[in-house]
Design an enzyme around this catalytic site. Structure first.
Site, PDB file in Angstrom:
ATOM      1  N   VAL A 184      -2.644   1.368  -0.762  1.00 60.88           N
ATOM      2  CA  VAL A 184      -2.993   1.012   0.619  1.00 60.88           C
ATOM      3  C   VAL A 184      -4.514   0.980   0.712  1.00 60.88           C
ATOM      4  O   VAL A 184      -5.201   1.845   0.167  1.00 60.88           O
ATOM      5  CB  VAL A 184      -2.409   2.026   1.621  1.00 60.88           C
ATOM      6  CG1 VAL A 184      -2.908   1.736   3.033  1.00 60.88           C
ATOM      7  CG2 VAL A 184      -0.885   1.997   1.574  1.00 60.88           C
TER       8      VAL A 184
ATOM      9  N   ARG B 245      -3.623   6.379   7.240  1.00 59.21           N
ATOM     10  CA  ARG B 245      -3.047   7.149   8.344  1.00 59.21           C
ATOM     11  C   ARG B 245      -2.462   6.257   9.446  1.00 59.21           C
ATOM     12  O   ARG B 245      -2.565   6.550  10.637  1.00 59.21           O
ATOM     13  CB  ARG B 245      -4.085   8.113   8.933  1.00 59.21           C
ATOM     14  CG  ARG B 245      -4.635   9.087   7.911  1.00 59.21           C
ATOM     15  CD  ARG B 245      -5.569  10.114   8.517  1.00 59.21           C
ATOM     16  NE  ARG B 245      -6.136  10.957   7.492  1.00 59.21           N
ATOM     17  CZ  ARG B 245      -5.512  12.004   6.926  1.00 59.21           C
ATOM     18  NH1 ARG B 245      -4.290  12.310   7.306  1.00 59.21           N
ATOM     19  NH2 ARG B 245      -6.114  12.719   6.002  1.00 59.21           N
TER      20      ARG B 245
ATOM     21  N   GLY C 209       0.777   4.939   8.687  1.00 59.86           N
ATOM     22  CA  GLY C 209       2.186   4.845   8.327  1.00 59.86           C
ATOM     23  C   GLY C 209       2.518   3.666   7.452  1.00 59.86           C
ATOM     24  O   GLY C 209       3.682   3.285   7.330  1.00 59.86           O
TER      25      GLY C 209
ATOM     26  N   ARG D  16       4.788   4.650   4.308  1.00 59.65           N
ATOM     27  CA  ARG D  16       6.172   4.939   4.703  1.00 59.65           C
ATOM     28  C   ARG D  16       6.895   3.664   5.102  1.00 59.65           C
ATOM     29  O   ARG D  16       8.079   3.484   4.791  1.00 59.65           O
ATOM     30  CB  ARG D  16       6.207   5.968   5.833  1.00 59.65           C
ATOM     31  CG  ARG D  16       7.617   6.299   6.327  1.00 59.65           C
ATOM     32  CD  ARG D  16       7.637   7.499   7.243  1.00 59.65           C
ATOM     33  NE  ARG D  16       7.405   8.728   6.494  1.00 59.65           N
ATOM     34  CZ  ARG D  16       8.360   9.422   5.888  1.00 59.65           C
ATOM     35  NH1 ARG D  16       9.609   9.006   5.925  1.00 59.65           N
ATOM     36  NH2 ARG D  16       8.070  10.537   5.250  1.00 59.65           N
TER      37      ARG D  16
ATOM     38  N   SER E  42       0.140   8.627  -9.457  1.00 60.66           N
ATOM     39  CA  SER E  42      -1.227   9.094  -9.671  1.00 60.66           C
ATOM     40  C   SER E  42      -1.502  10.369  -8.891  1.00 60.66           C
ATOM     41  O   SER E  42      -2.359  11.160  -9.273  1.00 60.66           O
ATOM     42  CB  SER E  42      -2.229   8.016  -9.269  1.00 60.66           C
ATOM     43  OG  SER E  42      -2.108   7.711  -7.901  1.00 60.66           O
ATOM     44  N   GLU E  43      -0.789  10.563  -7.786  1.00 62.94           N
ATOM     45  CA  GLU E  43      -0.961  11.756  -6.962  1.00 62.94           C
ATOM     46  C   GLU E  43       0.388  12.439  -6.798  1.00 62.94           C
ATOM     47  O   GLU E  43       1.319  11.860  -6.244  1.00 62.94           O
ATOM     48  CB  GLU E  43      -1.563  11.392  -5.602  1.00 62.94           C
ATOM     49  CG  GLU E  43      -2.980  10.851  -5.698  1.00 62.94           C
ATOM     50  CD  GLU E  43      -3.595  10.615  -4.332  1.00 62.94           C
ATOM     51  OE1 GLU E  43      -3.674  11.583  -3.550  1.00 62.94           O
ATOM     52  OE2 GLU E  43      -3.971   9.474  -4.060  1.00 62.94           O
TER      53      GLU E  43
ATOM     54  N   TYR F 102       5.114  11.845  -3.468  1.00 65.40           N
ATOM     55  CA  TYR F 102       6.440  11.236  -3.596  1.00 65.40           C
ATOM     56  C   TYR F 102       7.621  12.172  -3.405  1.00 65.40           C
ATOM     57  O   TYR F 102       8.753  11.709  -3.281  1.00 65.40           O
ATOM     58  CB  TYR F 102       6.524  10.505  -4.940  1.00 65.40           C
ATOM     59  CG  TYR F 102       5.578   9.329  -4.963  1.00 65.40           C
ATOM     60  CD1 TYR F 102       5.866   8.182  -4.235  1.00 65.40           C
ATOM     61  CD2 TYR F 102       4.373   9.382  -5.644  1.00 65.40           C
ATOM     62  CE1 TYR F 102       5.002   7.115  -4.203  1.00 65.40           C
ATOM     63  CE2 TYR F 102       3.495   8.320  -5.626  1.00 65.40           C
ATOM     64  CZ  TYR F 102       3.817   7.183  -4.902  1.00 65.40           C
ATOM     65  OH  TYR F 102       2.939   6.131  -4.868  1.00 65.40           O
TER      66      TYR F 102
ATOM     67  N   PHE G  75       4.478   2.149 -16.335  1.00 62.45           N
ATOM     68  CA  PHE G  75       4.632   0.946 -15.526  1.00 62.45           C
ATOM     69  C   PHE G  75       4.065   1.185 -14.142  1.00 62.45           C
ATOM     70  O   PHE G  75       3.798   2.303 -13.749  1.00 62.45           O
ATOM     71  CB  PHE G  75       6.094   0.498 -15.445  1.00 62.45           C
ATOM     72  CG  PHE G  75       7.027   1.518 -14.829  1.00 62.45           C
ATOM     73  CD1 PHE G  75       7.351   1.421 -13.469  1.00 62.45           C
ATOM     74  CD2 PHE G  75       7.563   2.564 -15.562  1.00 62.45           C
ATOM     75  CE1 PHE G  75       8.210   2.361 -12.890  1.00 62.45           C
ATOM     76  CE2 PHE G  75       8.418   3.488 -14.992  1.00 62.45           C
ATOM     77  CZ  PHE G  75       8.739   3.388 -13.651  1.00 62.45           C
TER      78      PHE G  75
END
Length: 451
Positions: A137, A143, A145, A148, A171-172, A176, A451
């Protein structure tokens, strides 16, 4: 006990080549309590979905004309500009109809790609899976949404396909779990000072390794990989464009190292590069695939015979027997440990009935799934390695969220560890013991490629 059959693609190389999308780097996971979207999902990817009247963000599938904008968004998100070869590879791997965009007016501000995959699960069955990649994003639209909303659209489509699993790399790690994903495979980065490598006398020395050029490798490696992935949980079918890119070996995607060198065995192979650091000459292994103990030992003996190399760098499963094969247990040093594959169970009965089990089991599990409707209470019975899983109104013996069950699915985690972390609860401690015995996998789970 058979050797751990291994395959590892060096993450740095793949990232340099633009092949790894461990999303989301720009804070897209931040959520809002405002209304997120109003939409009706169809069997196909949504053409246009309003996120909210306030945000004026729509979610739609991409078109051919979106490629420049979405590649720019991806470059900003992951911090590199792809080479022309990688741009062509991207277009060969992904079709516009697989790509979902969040758009502010005409400007793409979020992107995610859904791809068709097939993963091996414990017992050797191949399970249809929907992979998610290229998730990011724009930092200008945090922030709101957006993540989502994109994931709601993606998973509505995944549900319509009937795929029992969804998969990604992350990556973070804090993003998830809320969507029901859990880390399901791991690897370690190791470095080995080759000059001091001595193998124990018990380690077989049967030879069988050949040095081959890239043309010969292009005919040998895909067949070996395919035999390996069919018996390895967590491994997946590799698309032909990835093989083509590997054997094209474009110089701009080598991450500062040499072109590829190849060592092959009837039951394994190594693809590696030469690089240097100060006065040290380094053999950096990009792929190490072995199916048998003999192949594992023979390939390690061979690469340790590169006299002008100071050290060897690679990735391997944490339980790889290399350390036990050496006279000096400490010679192979762990430099990193990281999660690789993240799974999300989309259909609990279908997923649990697809894999095999190490012990009989008769229990009732409750799966909590606040993001989707895949949760519920299920009677799980295992006999002779095969499971039946059906919805039930019985009182659950074990309760866990979807991301925990997804982490446990391939056998790399144990329920007792999640119980100790207060993320899994059981009516009786013996239930956890029985669960772990059953879910133990004969072969370690290893991701085939990033991937």
């Amino acid at each position: 006990m058979s050797v751990i059959a291994t395959v590892f693609l060096r993450i740095g190389f793949l990232r340099a080549a633009g092949l790894v999308r461990r999303a989301v780097p720009l804070g897209a996971g931040a959520e809002t309590s405002a209304p997120i979207f109003m939409c009706v999902f169809t069997q196909s990817m949504p053409e246009s979905i309003y996120v909210s009247p306030e945000n004026k963000i729509t979610i739609r599938t991409a078109t051919e004309s979106d490629w420049p904008a979405l590649q720019l968004l991806d470059s900003v998100g992951f911090g590199f500009h792809p080479s022309p070869a990688v741009s062509e590879l991207t277009k060969a791997l992904y079709k516009p109809e697989d790509i979902i965009l969040a758009v502010d007016g005409d400007l793409p501000v979020g992107v995610a790609i859904e791809i068709d995959m097939e993963f091996t699960v414990p017992g050797g069955r191949q399970l249809p899976t929907r992979g998610i990649t290229w998730v990011s994003v724009a930092p200008t639209h945090r922030r709101r949404g957006v993540l989502r909303s994109m994931f709601t659209a993606l998973h509505a489509h995944i549900e319509s396909t009937g795929a029992p699993l969804a998969a990604l790399t992350a990556s973070e790690a804090g993003i998830y779990n809320r969507f029901g994903y859990g880390p399901a495979t791991f690897s370690e980065g190791i470095t080995l000072d080759r000059r001091f490598a001595r193998f124990r006398p018990e380690v077989p020395d049967n030879g069988g390794v050949s040095i081959v050029d890239i043309k010969a490798a292009s005919t040998l490696l895909p067949e070996i990989y395919d035999r390996w992935r069919l018996q390895t949980p967590g491994a997946q079918v590799r698309p032909q464009p990835l093989w083509d890119h590997m054997f094209a070996d474009p110089s701009e995607d080598r991450d500062g190292a040499s072109g590829l060198f190849f060592l092959t065995h009837a039951d394994g192979y190594i693809a590696y590069r030469h690089t240097s650091e100060g006065r040290d000459s380094i053999a950096r292994i990009d792929e190490f695939v072995t199916i048998t103990e003999d192949a594992h030992a023979a390939l390690w003996r061979t690469i340790c015979g590169l006299d002008l190399v100071t050290r060897i760098e690679t990735r391997q499963h944490p339980a790889d027997p290399l350390r036990l094969m050496l006279t000096d247990y400490r010679l192979a040093r762990t430099t990193t440990r990281s999660d690789r594959l993240w799974l999300r169970i989309m259909d609990v009965p279908a997923a649990l009935e697809a894999r095999e089990y190490a012990a009989d089991l008769d229990t009732v599990i409750k799966v909590e799934d606040p993001f989707l409707k895949a949760g519920g209470t299920f009677a799980l019975q295992v006999k002779g390695g095969k499971a039946t899983c059906t919805a039930t109104d019985a009182v659950p013996a074990i309760t866990m969220p979807s991301d925990v069950l997804s982490s446990l699915y391939l056998g790399e985690h144990q329920a007792k560890t999640f119980a100790a972390a207060h993320r899994l609860h059981a009516s009786d401690p013996q239930e956890i013991v029985n669960f772990d015995f059953a879910f133990n996998a004969q072969k370690p789970a290893i991701l085939g490629y990033g991937f």
